[in-house]
Design a protein around this motif. Structure first.
Motif, PDB file in Angstrom:
ATOM      1  N   ASP A  24       0.968  -0.830   0.162  1.00 46.74           N
ATOM      2  CA  ASP A  24      -0.031  -0.022   0.179  1.00 46.74           C
ATOM      3  C   ASP A  24       0.621   1.330   0.132  1.00 46.74           C
ATOM      4  O   ASP A  24       1.557   1.376   1.551  1.00 46.74           O
ATOM      5  CB  ASP A  24      -0.875   0.362   1.355  1.00 46.74           C
ATOM      6  N   ARG A  25       0.900   2.223  -1.219  1.00 47.96           N
ATOM      7  CA  ARG A  25       1.755   3.201  -1.319  1.00 47.96           C
ATOM      8  C   ARG A  25       1.296   4.332  -0.239  1.00 47.96           C
ATOM      9  O   ARG A  25       2.475   5.048   0.266  1.00 47.96           O
ATOM     10  CB  ARG A  25       1.537   3.628  -2.492  1.00 47.96           C
ATOM     11  N   ASP A  26       0.428   4.253   0.376  1.00 47.32           N
ATOM     12  CA  ASP A  26      -0.377   5.509   1.265  1.00 47.32           C
ATOM     13  C   ASP A  26       0.314   5.467   2.543  1.00 47.32           C
ATOM     14  O   ASP A  26       0.652   6.077   3.024  1.00 47.32           O
ATOM     15  CB  ASP A  26      -2.164   5.437   1.295  1.00 47.32           C
ATOM     16  N   THR A  27       0.974   3.598   3.061  1.00 47.38           N
ATOM     17  CA  THR A  27       1.276   3.536   4.171  1.00 47.38           C
ATOM     18  C   THR A  27       2.775   2.376   4.481  1.00 47.38           C
ATOM     19  O   THR A  27       3.283   3.209   5.606  1.00 47.38           O
ATOM     20  CB  THR A  27       0.710   2.859   5.145  1.00 47.38           C
ATOM     21  N   GLY A  28       2.608   2.268   2.702  1.00 46.71           N
ATOM     22  CA  GLY A  28       4.217   1.609   2.971  1.00 46.71           C
ATOM     23  C   GLY A  28       4.124   0.248   3.253  1.00 46.71           C
ATOM     24  O   GLY A  28       5.276  -0.560   3.204  1.00 46.71           O
ATOM     25  N   LEU A  29       3.148  -0.465   4.145  1.00 45.27           N
ATOM     26  CA  LEU A  29       3.109  -1.554   4.105  1.00 45.27           C
ATOM     27  C   LEU A  29       2.639  -2.539   3.454  1.00 45.27           C
ATOM     28  O   LEU A  29       1.938  -2.612   2.399  1.00 45.27           O
ATOM     29  CB  LEU A  29       1.489  -1.747   5.527  1.00 45.27           C
ATOM     30  N   MET A  30       3.612  -3.685   3.636  1.00 41.64           N
ATOM     31  CA  MET A  30       3.514  -5.203   2.806  1.00 41.64           C
ATOM     32  C   MET A  30       2.286  -6.318   3.510  1.00 41.64           C
ATOM     33  O   MET A  30       1.971  -5.870   4.157  1.00 41.64           O
ATOM     34  CB  MET A  30       4.828  -5.864   2.289  1.00 41.64           C
ATOM     35  N   TRP A  31       1.388  -6.321   2.703  1.00 44.66           N
ATOM     36  CA  TRP A  31      -0.108  -7.174   3.300  1.00 44.66           C
ATOM     37  C   TRP A  31      -0.324  -8.749   2.413  1.00 44.66           C
ATOM     38  O   TRP A  31       0.373  -8.448   1.193  1.00 44.66           O
ATOM     39  CB  TRP A  31      -0.899  -6.563   2.444  1.00 44.66           C
ATOM     40  N   GLN A  32      -0.127  -9.719   2.868  1.00 45.25           N
ATOM     41  CA  GLN A  32      -0.360 -10.493   2.062  1.00 45.25           C
ATOM     42  C   GLN A  32      -1.156 -10.707   1.491  1.00 45.25           C
ATOM     43  O   GLN A  32      -2.378  -9.708   1.110  1.00 45.25           O
ATOM     44  CB  GLN A  32      -0.281 -11.981   3.151  1.00 45.25           C
ATOM     45  N   ASP A  33      -1.251 -11.525  -0.541  1.00 43.32           N
ATOM     46  CA  ASP A  33      -2.379 -11.381  -1.076  1.00 43.32           C
ATOM     47  C   ASP A  33      -2.067 -12.634  -1.445  1.00 43.32           C
ATOM     48  O   ASP A  33      -1.971 -13.244  -3.241  1.00 43.32           O
ATOM     49  CB  ASP A  33      -1.931  -9.635  -1.620  1.00 43.32           C
ATOM     50  N   ASP A  34      -2.571 -13.500  -1.041  1.00 40.41           N
ATOM     51  CA  ASP A  34      -2.792 -14.617  -1.382  1.00 40.41           C
ATOM     52  C   ASP A  34      -3.941 -15.944  -1.439  1.00 40.41           C
ATOM     53  O   ASP A  34      -4.854 -15.053  -0.406  1.00 40.41           O
ATOM     54  CB  ASP A  34      -1.378 -15.885  -1.323  1.00 40.41           C
ATOM     55  N   ALA A  35      -4.332 -17.224  -1.492  1.00 44.35           N
ATOM     56  CA  ALA A  35      -5.629 -17.314  -1.661  1.00 44.35           C
ATOM     57  C   ALA A  35      -6.068 -17.970   0.188  1.00 44.35           C
ATOM     58  O   ALA A  35      -6.572 -17.736  -0.017  1.00 44.35           O
ATOM     59  CB  ALA A  35      -5.357 -18.925  -2.039  1.00 44.35           C
ATOM     60  N   GLY A  36      -4.292 -17.833   0.594  1.00 41.57           N
ATOM     61  CA  GLY A  36      -4.451 -18.334   2.125  1.00 41.57           C
ATOM     62  C   GLY A  36      -5.990 -16.996   2.821  1.00 41.57           C
ATOM     63  O   GLY A  36      -6.206 -17.608   3.744  1.00 41.57           O
ATOM     64  N   VAL A  37      -5.777 -16.026   2.279  1.00 41.84           N
ATOM     65  CA  VAL A  37      -6.399 -14.598   3.401  1.00 41.84           C
ATOM     66  C   VAL A  37      -7.740 -15.260   3.023  1.00 41.84           C
ATOM     67  O   VAL A  37      -8.775 -14.295   3.687  1.00 41.84           O
ATOM     68  CB  VAL A  37      -5.839 -13.120   2.177  1.00 41.84           C
ATOM     69  N   ILE A  38      -8.633 -16.023   2.271  1.00 39.00           N
ATOM     70  CA  ILE A  38     -10.013 -16.108   1.724  1.00 39.00           C
ATOM     71  C   ILE A  38     -10.405 -17.284   2.024  1.00 39.00           C
ATOM     72  O   ILE A  38     -11.197 -18.003   1.637  1.00 39.00           O
ATOM     73  CB  ILE A  38     -10.497 -15.500   0.432  1.00 39.00           C
ATOM     74  N   LYS A  39      -9.682 -18.173   2.358  1.00 37.25           N
ATOM     75  CA  LYS A  39      -9.430 -20.240   2.085  1.00 37.25           C
ATOM     76  C   LYS A  39      -9.824 -21.003   3.761  1.00 37.25           C
ATOM     77  O   LYS A  39     -11.092 -20.994   3.171  1.00 37.25           O
ATOM     78  CB  LYS A  39      -8.362 -20.340   2.367  1.00 37.25           C
ATOM     79  N   LYS A  40      -9.765 -19.744   5.014  1.00 33.91           N
ATOM     80  CA  LYS A  40     -10.425 -20.605   6.146  1.00 33.91           C
ATOM     81  C   LYS A  40     -10.397 -19.729   7.100  1.00 33.91           C
ATOM     82  O   LYS A  40      -9.702 -18.223   7.498  1.00 33.91           O
ATOM     83  CB  LYS A  40     -10.530 -21.813   6.104  1.00 33.91           C
TER      84      LYS A  40
END
Length: 137
Positions: A24-40
């Motif tokens: 996120d360029r607004d915060t500089g934070l790196m976020w997880q973005d893989d299928a695990g996010v919405i899996k369970k």
């Protein structure tokens, strides 16, 4: 969907992408973005363990986000999900933060990305988790 995401990113330059992460360029934070996010859905304790054990793009220092970091993803001009257009993997559900509710240590803050609202819930409930890396500089 990927083409739409790329075009949006080029127009607004709000995110940088790498395989299974988004920055996120607004915060500089790196976020997880893989299928695990919405899996369970997982409990608070399971979310903590999951993020501590997560390895993405060679990084091993993932965390359940603080409530402020998680709320920074909320974008109320959108709904279902009310989420910044950063992610390939997204849904409109409750997501854990690591922030314990000050009034009761058995509860923690969560964000619901249906409308981008936050609330506290019992830590034994199940919700999704999107892990984050904090800047180590």
């Amino acid at each position: 969907m990927i083409i739409k995401k790329i075009l949006f990113t080029l127009l607004f330059s709000c995110a940088l992408y790498g395989g299974d992460t988004a920055i996120d360029r607004d915060t500089g934070l790196m976020w997880q973005d893989d299928a695990g996010v919405i899996k369970k859905r997982v409990t608070y304790a399971e979310a903590q363990s999951y993020c501590k054990q997560l390895t993405l793009e060679g990084y091993h220092d993932w965390h359940v986000p603080h409530i402020d970091a998680l709320m920074s993803l909320s974008y109320k001009k959108f709904n279902r999900p009310a989420l910044k257009w950063l992610f390939v993997y997204a849904n409109s559900e409750w997501f854990w933060s690591e922030t314990t509710f000050a009034g009761n240590s058995a509860k923690a803050w969560m964000v619901n990305f249906f409308y981008g609202s936050d609330d506290y819930r019992i830590k034994s409930e199940k919700a999704f988790v999107r892990c984050v890396r904090y800047d180590d500089k």
